[in-house]
Scaffold this active site. Sequence first.
Site, mmCIF file in Angstrom:
data_model
loop_
_atom_site.group_PDB
_atom_site.id
_atom_site.type_symbol
_atom_site.label_atom_id
_atom_site.label_comp_id
_atom_site.label_asym_id
_atom_site.label_seq_id
_atom_site.Cartn_x
_atom_site.Cartn_y
_atom_site.Cartn_z
ATOM 1 N N CYS A 114 0.808 -1.286 -0.086
ATOM 2 C CA CYS A 114 0.054 0.036 -0.085
ATOM 3 C C CYS A 114 0.861 1.380 0.027
ATOM 4 O O CYS A 114 0.507 2.351 -0.138
ATOM 5 C CB CYS A 114 -0.847 -0.068 1.244
ATOM 6 S SG CYS A 114 -2.154 -1.320 1.312
ATOM 7 N N HIS A 255 -3.118 7.238 2.474
ATOM 8 C CA HIS A 255 -3.595 5.983 2.191
ATOM 9 C C HIS A 255 -5.113 5.795 2.589
ATOM 10 O O HIS A 255 -5.342 5.738 3.836
ATOM 11 C CB HIS A 255 -2.582 4.868 2.488
ATOM 12 C CG HIS A 255 -3.210 3.639 2.366
ATOM 13 N ND1 HIS A 255 -3.719 3.271 1.185
ATOM 14 C CD2 HIS A 255 -3.155 2.312 3.121
ATOM 15 C CE1 HIS A 255 -3.704 1.915 1.259
ATOM 16 N NE2 HIS A 255 -3.736 1.290 2.367
ATOM 17 N N ASN A 285 -9.950 -0.046 0.174
ATOM 18 C CA ASN A 285 -8.353 0.094 0.231
ATOM 19 C C ASN A 285 -8.034 -0.613 -1.230
ATOM 20 O O ASN A 285 -8.027 -1.698 -1.252
ATOM 21 C CB ASN A 285 -7.916 -0.813 1.443
ATOM 22 C CG ASN A 285 -6.523 -0.678 1.567
ATOM 23 O OD1 ASN A 285 -5.833 -0.333 0.373
ATOM 24 N ND2 ASN A 285 -6.020 -1.211 2.511
#
Length: 328
Positions: A114, A255, A285
């Site tokens: 990520c 994020h 996500n």
Amino acid sequence: MNRNAVVKGIGHALPTKILTNEELSKTVDTTDEWIVQRTGIKQRRICGPDEGCFDLSLQAAREALESSGLEKSDINMVIVATVSGDWDWPTAACYVQDQLGLKNAGAFDLGAACAGFIYASSVGTAMIESGQVDNAIIVGVDTLTKQVNWNDRSTCILFGDGAGAIVLGHQESTTRGVIKTVLLSDGSGAPHIMNELGGTKYPPKSEEWFARTYGIKMNGNEVYRFAIGAMGDACEKVLHDAGMTADQVDLFVPHQANIRIIESAAKRLNLPPEKVFVNLHNYGNTSAGSIPLALYEASKEGRLKEGMVVMTVGFGAGLVWGANLIRW
Ligand code: UT7
């Protein structure tokens, strides 16, 4: 004369299929209420069988290149941040290079989960600032809905598929561009979030492979605890290294993993909600896709204009984390 790495174009790509919490709760033991309360996510995009990481990369890269106004021949490097390529190798970056006809470009993938987009942007920036390349396409993309275990309610609700891309190009005598980056890691946290199948340790169809369940395994509470500290630490460090303070940040683009993690980081940095960009309710996500996708939407919504200071921060499997400051 300084030589900066400046954002010259931006693009994105999303699969068309939307999976809402309500739909998910028909096949998994969960509820819309639980997911929204604990994560902020309402829906996510998921790839169909004929869609994947490579095509999302290509679409995002193409849009970024077109919006930059540069020629194909101007691009010297393609870096794709991903941990979910269509296949192990060769790379998504080589697919993008070929499909876009970038005859003057090197190409490679980079795996930092990520935080991948921050890592890839940092590498691209260093290449540009050093004069090694003039213009680079940086893609962040993941299709983790193809890697989740749809029977594990603690992970399958979190992830979505998506991509974003920027063109970083050289510019002299400007205050625009990537100001500072910090990159950090702690490999001892690897067991907290991983996909142990898919590599070569447990070859497909071996006894050990059959003994395991495919998919992302995560200790959510550990990752949560780590993320709460890491996001704030990375932001404070990048601000310190740049000789700046949080009140000089015009837009915070974290994020997009969990609204509670984002709010905690914003609180620690004393950033008001109007300076915090959030789109995780729509996409979940999207791993390496999350930050560039958010940058794309922020710029399309007019919240990110030339000259503004944007701070991005990310964390993920590795464990890895990092932050950067960009004058847009
Ligand atoms: O990019 C990095 C990717 N990973 C992350 O960002 C993950 C970070 N961690 C998190 O976001 C949170 O830890 C989660 C959202 C994964 C979990 O939230 P939580 O508030 O930490 O919940 P929990 O794991 O402590 O579970 C609380 C309860 C448990 O039930 P009991 O034991 O209290 O009866 C779980 O079994 O919630 C249950 N639960 C669920 N219930 C309904 C876990 N998942 C679900 C679900 N629906 N999907």
